[in-house]
Write an enzyme that holds these catalytic residues in place. Structure first.
Site, PDB file in Angstrom:
ATOM      1  N   GLU A 116      -3.977   7.266  -3.533  1.00 28.76           N
ATOM      2  CA  GLU A 116      -3.765   5.958  -2.922  1.00 28.76           C
ATOM      3  C   GLU A 116      -3.571   4.917  -3.995  1.00 28.76           C
ATOM      4  O   GLU A 116      -4.344   4.874  -4.952  1.00 28.76           O
ATOM      5  CB  GLU A 116      -5.042   5.567  -2.153  1.00 28.76           C
ATOM      6  CG  GLU A 116      -4.887   5.496  -0.678  1.00 28.76           C
ATOM      7  CD  GLU A 116      -6.176   5.029  -0.007  1.00 28.76           C
ATOM      8  OE1 GLU A 116      -6.192   5.033   1.209  1.00 28.76           O
ATOM      9  OE2 GLU A 116      -7.160   4.672  -0.689  1.00 28.76           O
ATOM     10  N   TYR A 157       0.860  -1.190   0.000  1.00 28.91           N
ATOM     11  CA  TYR A 157       0.000   0.000   0.000  1.00 28.91           C
ATOM     12  C   TYR A 157       0.890   1.232   0.000  1.00 28.91           C
ATOM     13  O   TYR A 157       1.851   1.307   0.765  1.00 28.91           O
ATOM     14  CB  TYR A 157      -0.871   0.026   1.274  1.00 28.91           C
ATOM     15  CG  TYR A 157      -1.613   1.328   1.474  1.00 28.91           C
ATOM     16  CD1 TYR A 157      -2.943   1.454   1.090  1.00 28.91           C
ATOM     17  CD2 TYR A 157      -0.977   2.444   2.019  1.00 28.91           C
ATOM     18  CE1 TYR A 157      -3.614   2.658   1.247  1.00 28.91           C
ATOM     19  CE2 TYR A 157      -1.643   3.648   2.176  1.00 28.91           C
ATOM     20  CZ  TYR A 157      -2.959   3.755   1.792  1.00 28.91           C
ATOM     21  OH  TYR A 157      -3.631   4.938   1.935  1.00 28.91           O
TER      22      TYR A 157
END
Lengths: 383, 292
Positions: free
Chosen positions: A196, A108
């Site tokens: 993101e 991530y």
């Protein structure tokens, strides 16, 4: 403004970020079939909707042939995608058709402005592919953060450091650091308020790919980004919210039955709380802003009444720049031109409140002295 | 006494010739604020409708008038952050940015720079501040305020007016009321204002008005718990707001587990703050805190 995955990936690609190959967007089953054929007969169909958790909700499907893609697309286009983030669901109108990739590992990476440090913060975790908030809750140690000094910017050593702190594998550190730099640059130049990549995929052959992309652009900065005008899609929004947007009104639909109109975000929020305390449920949040004139009030009233669930309307105006008599004129104008069949309670205070109250005297509108009294009256009238 | 601004505050208005700037210059003058200069690039050597001298730069305005504070109405599309930095470099003590819609990226940079110097930036997207009877640097209706022992700090504009009106009617005047603004990145947060009230001998109690979103209220609660001796009465708006919906202010959004009203109320209660359920309860709680 939220960007769709395909828009975010388009943006990332401009900064040299590697993304899975794709055959563009499909808005019909036929387009999906042709797109998968162009990819060589196999493809992934990804519903473009502003929510996470699409896979679990049936918004991502793999097609083994162009025909299968057509069948799947027929089910997906027009579906209401219900995820844990958006339980009421979002209508799917577009599919991104991508080449299948084999993912070895998922990381991530993200960038957000942090209010506490008043800086943008880069976030890296080796635990990708899942809800990052859940990771933060259960494994806070698995998340590494780098607050960026706006006057210094990001240094390479800091990027390496945050990747090491996140326990990314040694052989991928340099690649991940370079990836982070591109993401940060895209975020800054786009005036984003969120960027993101989850998951950041490691492929079998050791490459890093942005398997997903989630971007939000700072609404306050849109005036200097004409390039995003084309990305604006209202179809997904609630129809009344979309109309409010066009009229330049700050409106949020809340699902109850008492229309609430006030001036100032904090006051409107407190008014909604007051309605709840009195035993009612607000249909909406609507802030007419400072200095609102009669036409704005009329416009706001029309919008609130377009919600069929509204059984009554409460006005709560504390005049500062906004003048009570102007608001009263707008309400009276509204009662003349709109077909109003619900009770309306009006509370005016502050600048020119007495003048406003005098104007309302000869009408069917119900006056109230305080916010609490107004809330109690409208709740009683809509029982 | 008061905090941040008083009778001696000499104010320059940046963006004095715009619609908002000129209207509120008149309102502030009427309240008794010492407005000593205006700034609009290109309109130097002229005067506004009230006879206030206009300068091309803040630097010139300060040199000519001895101004020590600035209030900014410059619209976002004309680069408000740049105006903040101009005021900062001119050596002012207090800078109030009323403008709404300033991009976050610009504010992150501007706040970082302002914090290196001595200036106190309030806002942006705020109603400003007022020390009743002494000085008003903001857009609030002056007539609802009255001098007295209560200090107030709030993220909201009209909600502040609502509460001040109730306080004033209950006979509770104010030392200074500071509207810090509803944006995510602001020059002054709760924990910058609370120590000033704690140190001000005339402030006997503080009213603290927060809302959903972010964790500034929780951080403030920690400060109140460990550092404050004066009583604090709190109120949080948006108690019934649904998660994921931005309620007007860019900062007022519950995302995931952060920014929830319950966490804020709990943190304030744990810090010994008397939390009011409605604005109406605030004057009673303040009276109780003051032993009245």
């Amino acid at each position: 403004m939220k960007l769709h995955e395909y828009q975010g990936k388009e943006l990332l690609a401009k900064y040299g970020v590697e993304i899975p190959g794709n055959a563009g967007i499909a808005e019909t089953p036929e387009q999906a079939r042709d797109a998968v054929a162009r990819l060589g007969g196999k493809g992934v169909l990804k519903a473009q909707a502003h929510t996470g958790g699409r896979g679990k909700a049936g918004g991502i499907k793999v097609a083994g042939s162009p025909e299968e893609a057509e069948t799947l697309a027929r089910q997906m286009i027009g579906m209401i995608l219900k995820t844990h983030q958006v339980p009421q669901g979002l209508r799917v109108e577009k599919l991104l058709i991508e080449e299948p990739i084999t993912i070895e590992k998922e990381f991530y990476i993200g960038v957000v402005p942090d209010r506490a440090t008043q800086r943008n913060v880069l976030i890296v975790s080796a635990m990708g592919g899942m809800d990052i908030e859940a990771v933060a809750e259960e494994h806070p140690e698995a998340i590494a953060k780098l607050p960026v000094d706006p006057l210094i910017g990001v240094r390479d050593y800091q990027l390496r450091q945050v990747c090491y702190e996140a326990n990314l594998p040694d052989h991928l550190i340099l690649q991940a650091a370079a990836f982070l730099r591109k993401l940060y640059t895209a975020y800054m130049e786009a005036d984003a308020s969120l960027a993101e990549i989850n998951p950041l995929a490691v492929t079998k052959d050791g490459r890093l790919l942005a398997a997903d992309a989630k971007f939000s652009i700072d609404d306050n900065a849109l005036f200097r980004h004409p390039e995003f005008a084309a990305f604006k899609e209202e179809s997904e929004e609630d129809p009344i919210e979309a109309e409010a947007h066009r009229r330049g009104l700050a409106y949020v639909r809340l699902g109850g039955y008492i229309g609430v109109i006030g001036n100032g975000a904090g006051l409107v929020m407190a008014t909604i709380d007051e309605v709840a305390r009195a035993g009612g449920k607000a249909a909406n949040f609507l802030d007419i802003g400072g200095g609102a004139k009669a036409d704005v009030v009329h416009n706001a009233l029309e919008l609130v009444l377009s919600d069929p669930n509204v059984k009554g309307v409460m006005f709560n105006i504390f005049g500062g720049i906004t003048r009570g008599d102007e608001v009263a004129k707008g309400i009276i104008e509204g009662t003349r031109t709109l077909d109003i069949r619900v009770p309306m309670v009006v509370r005016l205070a502050g600048t020119n409140a007495a003048e406003g109250a005098a104007l309302l005297e000869k009408t069917s509108l119900i006056p109230a002295e305080t916010m609490a009294e107004a809330a109690e009256k409208i709740v009683a009238l809509t029982k | 006494m008061s905090i941040l601004i008083d009778r001696n505050t000499k104010v320059v208005v940046q963006g004095i010739t715009g619609r908002e700037g000129s209207f509120h210059t008149g309102q502030m003058l009427e309240y008794g604020t010492q407005i000593v200069a205006g700034v609009t690039p290109g309109k130097g050597d002229t005067r506004d409708a009230y006879g206030i001298a206009i300068f091309n730069t803040v630097k010139e305005a300060v040199a000519a008038t001895g101004a020590n504070a600035s209030i900014i109405f410059v619209p976002a599309k004309f680069n408000t952050a740049d105006s903040i930095l101009e005021a900062n470099e001119a050596g002012l003590d207090v800078i109030v940015a009323i403008t709404e819609g300033v991009p976050t990226r610009d504010m992150i940079e501007a706040v970082r720079i302002v914090k290196m110097g001595k200036a106190r930036l309030i806002g942006p997207n705020c109603p400003g501040l007022i020390s009743p009877g002494l000085c008003k640097m903001g857009i609030m209706p002056g007539n609802i305020f009255t001098p007295g022992p209560v200090g107030m700090v709030s993220r909201s504009g009209t909600l502040t007016y609502e509460i001040v009106d109730e306080l004033t009617r209950a006979g509770l005047g104010q030392t200074t009321c500071v509207g810090i603004g509803g944006d995510p990145i602001i020059g002054t947060t709760f924990i910058d204002v609370l120590p000033l009230f704690e140190a001000d001998p005339e402030t006997k109690a503080v009213v603290f008005v927060g809302e959903i979103g972010g964790s500034d209220e929780e951080i403030a609660a920690e400060y109140i718990k460990t550092k404050m001796t004066k009583p604090v009465v709190g109120f949080i708006s948006g108690r019934t707001a649904p998660p994921g919906k931005r309620m007007g202010h860019a900062g007022a959004i519950i995302s995931g587990k952060t920014g929830t009203p319950q966490a804020k109320v709990d943190a304030l209660l744990a810090a010994g703050v008397a939390v009011a359920d409605t604005t109406h309860d605030i004057p009673e709680l303040v009276k109780k805190a003051l032993g009245l």
